[in-house]
Design a protein around this motif. Structure first.
Motif, mmCIF file in Angstrom:
data_model
loop_
_atom_site.group_PDB
_atom_site.id
_atom_site.type_symbol
_atom_site.label_atom_id
_atom_site.label_comp_id
_atom_site.label_asym_id
_atom_site.label_seq_id
_atom_site.Cartn_x
_atom_site.Cartn_y
_atom_site.Cartn_z
ATOM 1 N N PHE A 74 40.766 -28.334 2.318
ATOM 2 C CA PHE A 74 41.102 -28.553 3.718
ATOM 3 C C PHE A 74 42.320 -27.739 4.150
ATOM 4 N N TYR A 75 43.039 -27.151 3.193
ATOM 5 C CA TYR A 75 44.196 -26.320 3.510
ATOM 6 C C TYR A 75 43.821 -24.845 3.708
ATOM 7 N N VAL A 76 42.590 -24.502 3.366
ATOM 8 C CA VAL A 76 42.199 -23.094 3.272
ATOM 9 C C VAL A 76 42.055 -22.368 4.607
ATOM 10 N N PRO A 77 41.467 -22.985 5.660
ATOM 11 C CA PRO A 77 41.114 -22.223 6.859
ATOM 12 C C PRO A 77 42.197 -21.315 7.420
ATOM 13 N N TYR A 78 43.420 -21.814 7.576
ATOM 14 C CA TYR A 78 44.473 -20.977 8.147
ATOM 15 C C TYR A 78 44.889 -19.863 7.188
ATOM 16 N N LEU A 79 44.657 -20.068 5.905
ATOM 17 C CA LEU A 79 44.944 -19.008 4.937
ATOM 18 C C LEU A 79 43.890 -17.909 5.033
ATOM 19 N N VAL A 80 42.645 -18.300 5.328
ATOM 20 C CA VAL A 80 41.555 -17.328 5.479
ATOM 21 C C VAL A 80 41.816 -16.407 6.672
ATOM 22 N N VAL A 81 42.303 -16.978 7.771
ATOM 23 C CA VAL A 81 42.538 -16.163 8.971
ATOM 24 C C VAL A 81 43.951 -15.585 8.999
ATOM 25 N N LEU A 82 44.653 -15.661 7.873
ATOM 26 C CA LEU A 82 46.002 -15.100 7.805
ATOM 27 C C LEU A 82 46.047 -13.620 8.177
ATOM 28 N N PRO A 83 45.039 -12.801 7.786
ATOM 29 C CA PRO A 83 45.076 -11.383 8.201
ATOM 30 C C PRO A 83 45.175 -11.194 9.710
ATOM 31 N N LEU A 84 44.636 -12.147 10.482
ATOM 32 C CA LEU A 84 44.736 -12.057 11.935
ATOM 33 C C LEU A 84 46.115 -12.490 12.422
ATOM 34 N N SER A 85 46.723 -13.438 11.698
ATOM 35 C CA SER A 85 48.011 -13.979 12.126
ATOM 36 C C SER A 85 49.166 -13.034 11.834
ATOM 37 N N VAL A 86 49.090 -12.329 10.693
ATOM 38 C CA VAL A 86 50.233 -11.512 10.267
ATOM 39 C C VAL A 86 50.280 -10.153 10.949
ATOM 40 N N LYS A 87 49.263 -9.836 11.728
ATOM 41 C CA LYS A 87 49.260 -8.525 12.387
ATOM 42 C C LYS A 87 50.445 -8.353 13.329
ATOM 43 N N GLU A 88 50.873 -9.488 13.920
ATOM 44 C CA GLU A 88 51.968 -9.419 14.878
ATOM 45 C C GLU A 88 53.334 -9.552 14.203
ATOM 46 N N ILE A 89 53.358 -9.756 12.886
ATOM 47 C CA ILE A 89 54.617 -9.921 12.168
ATOM 48 C C ILE A 89 55.050 -8.578 11.585
ATOM 49 N N PRO A 90 56.224 -8.077 11.941
ATOM 50 C CA PRO A 90 56.714 -6.811 11.381
ATOM 51 C C PRO A 90 56.906 -6.941 9.865
ATOM 52 N N PRO A 91 56.764 -5.842 9.119
ATOM 53 C CA PRO A 91 56.935 -5.892 7.658
ATOM 54 C C PRO A 91 58.291 -6.460 7.235
ATOM 55 N N ALA A 116 56.056 -22.061 18.638
ATOM 56 C CA ALA A 116 55.642 -22.018 17.238
ATOM 57 C C ALA A 116 54.199 -21.546 17.121
ATOM 58 N N ASN A 117 53.894 -20.860 16.024
ATOM 59 C CA ASN A 117 52.550 -20.353 15.759
ATOM 60 C C ASN A 117 51.921 -21.210 14.671
ATOM 61 N N ALA A 118 50.934 -22.030 15.027
ATOM 62 C CA ALA A 118 50.316 -22.971 14.086
ATOM 63 C C ALA A 118 49.626 -22.255 12.924
ATOM 64 N N SER A 119 49.037 -21.104 13.191
ATOM 65 C CA SER A 119 48.348 -20.362 12.130
ATOM 66 C C SER A 119 49.336 -19.912 11.056
ATOM 67 N N ILE A 120 50.497 -19.410 11.498
ATOM 68 C CA ILE A 120 51.527 -18.982 10.550
ATOM 69 C C ILE A 120 52.065 -20.194 9.786
ATOM 70 N N THR A 121 52.262 -21.296 10.494
ATOM 71 C CA THR A 121 52.762 -22.515 9.845
ATOM 72 C C THR A 121 51.847 -22.932 8.710
ATOM 73 N N ALA A 122 50.558 -23.044 9.000
ATOM 74 C CA ALA A 122 49.601 -23.487 7.990
ATOM 75 C C ALA A 122 49.556 -22.529 6.813
ATOM 76 N N ALA A 123 49.566 -21.232 7.100
ATOM 77 C CA ALA A 123 49.509 -20.246 6.020
ATOM 78 C C ALA A 123 50.760 -20.319 5.143
ATOM 79 N N ILE A 124 51.938 -20.472 5.760
ATOM 80 C CA ILE A 124 53.192 -20.550 5.001
ATOM 81 C C ILE A 124 53.221 -21.806 4.140
#
Length: 454
Positions: free
Chosen positions: A112-129, A363-371
């Motif tokens: 049940f923790y996986v979904p936001y980790l799966v879409v992490l590639p979409l979430s991190v696009k806006e995060i600078p290296p 806050a970005n919920a996708s980033i929260t879940a992935a972190i």
């Protein structure tokens, strides 16, 4: 050496009627017995989901910001405690009724923790290296610091109160995955994957059409990852294997269908009740996960009373330290405020972490879940060895530190090898999320965190 199910059923029928049952009678008895068992777990799980859905609607209608599932958990726990004092038999019957649903939840909990980790590639696009590096340092350093603070606090209080550690209540482990489940999910995956290529909108929308094979690939990845040898799982946690399986499936489908990876990952979480994706189905269980905490705490209520000083003190200290240290370090390393707010509940289980960040604007919920999941992965892989190197031997300190620093994944990793630490893990796992949520629900605490973040 062993008696088959049919033989046992036959003996039962014979003892009740005095007659020798026929083969047909035995088979019917076995069939109905299996049917009742299946209906039991479906009904118990469905009722938990229904309670969660009703609470959400009531809280939304009343514009209450406090997490509805957490309120429901408190209510269930209080009801169980009151019944245990007044009519223990009803409390036991209540527990027995929900037991199949709880076993299902605990068996699939990491999934049940996986979904936001799966879409992490979409979430991190806006995060600078540069920001990604800072977040990675906060994850690793924050996990280690929280682990140490919690363990040292628990150990200090344990020495001060000098409460004797008694035998803990045994915790039933979920059944292992069978080959039938593997083949069944493999069949669903292959059929739905091929069908989606030829009939992209067979179920009305692409998200619905992609749902079966994306869900199957996620479940299969988790099952296969769970069956890997221990030395492999110490490096590649099942939840990571599961995530890679889902992303790889999305990539292959996007490549063959020429739609690309990003659109297919977009179908994974749609956040639409009328057009759900595979991730939405899995996320739908998070509320019932929180409700299940009530049963876990009730099972260990005697342990909670006996070791209340160690448990509550260390968990409260851990929750405060985790939130404020994350805010402070984010400010010191000049991390963007919106990102710092998103990673505040890094040590709290996803189900409640998402409720916490919903209290903060920007806050970005996708980033929260992935972190949160990444923090759990760090803990799952290194919690045991780190506790050993720091020479924490007390099961109370080990259990509370593992759960408070890495929530469910840390709990699963440590308790798999140290069953004596599992009750303390389970209690801290629930209480850490509860205290964190309650703290952030207080306006003064939120304002102080935002002031530190800047």
């Amino acid at each position: 050496m062993g008696t088959s199910t049919e033989q046992l059923s036959a003996k039962l029928v014979e003892s009740e009627t005095g007659d020798t049952p026929t083969v047909t009678q035995t088979q019917c008895h076995s069939f109905f017995q299996c049917l009742i068992i299946q209906l039991h777990w479906i009904l118990s799980l469905a009722l938990l989901l229904l309670i969660d859905a009703l609470l959400k609607k009531v809280f939304e209608a009343a514009s209450i910001e406090f997490p509805s599932a957490l309120f429901g958990m408190f209510c269930i726990f209080v009801v169980l405690v009151l019944l245990d004092f007044t009519v223990p038999s009803i409390a036991l019957a209540f527990m027995n009724f929900f037991d199949p649903g709880l076993i299902f939840i605990h068996r699939w909990l990491p999934l049940f923790y996986v979904p936001y980790l799966v879409v992490l590639p979409l979430s991190v696009k806006e995060i600078p290296p540069s920001a990604a590096i800072k977040i990675a340092l906060i994850i690793v350093g924050g996990w280690l610091a929280t682990l140490c603070v919690t363990a040292y606090t628990a150990l200090a209080v344990r020495k001060a109160v000098k409460t004797e550690l008694l035998d803990v209540e045994p915790v039933e482990k979920p059944p292992p995955f069978s080959s039938v489940e593997i083949w069944a999910w493999t069949g669903v995956f292959l059929i739905s994957f091929v069908a989606s290529l030829f009939f992209p909108t067979a179920l009305g929308t692409r998200a619905r059409t992609c749902l079966p094979f994306l869900l199957a690939s996620t479940v299969l990845g988790y099952i296969v990852g769970s069956k890997l040898p221990s030395y492999v799982k110490n490096i590649v946690h099942p939840i990571l294997f599961c995530t890679v399986s889902a992303i790889l499936t999305a990539f292959v489908f996007g490549y063959i269908s020429k739609t690309g990876l990003d659109p297919v990952l977009g179908y994974y979480i749609t956040k639409s009740s009328s057009n759900p994706g595979a991730g939405d189905i899995l996320l739908g269980f998070l509320g019932s996960v929180v409700l299940s905490f009530a049963f876990s705490m009730f099972t260990q209520r005697k342990l909670m009373r006996r070791h209340a000083a160690e448990i509550f003190t260390s968990v409260i200290v851990s929750s405060i330290f985790s939130l404020y240290s994350t805010a402070l370090v984010g400010r010191l390393v000049a991390l963007e405020p919106s990102l710092t707010v998103s990673i505040l509940p890094r040590c709290i289980t996803v189900a409640l972490a998402l409720s916490i960040v919903s209290l903060f604007e920007g806050a970005n919920a996708s980033i929260t879940a992935a972190i949160v999941v990444l923090t759990g992965l760090v803990g799952a892989n290194f919690v045991e060895s780190t506790l050993n190197k720091l020479r924490f031997r007390d099961p109370i300190a080990r259990g509370i530190a593992a759960a408070s620093s890495a929530h469910g994944l840390g709990t699963a990793a440590l308790s798999a090898k140290e069953p004596e630490a599992l009750p303390f893990c389970a209690i801290a796992y629930a209480l850490n999320g509860i205290f964190g949520t309650v703290l952030c629900s207080i306006p003064a605490v939120r304002e102080s965190l935002l002031a530190i973040i800047g």
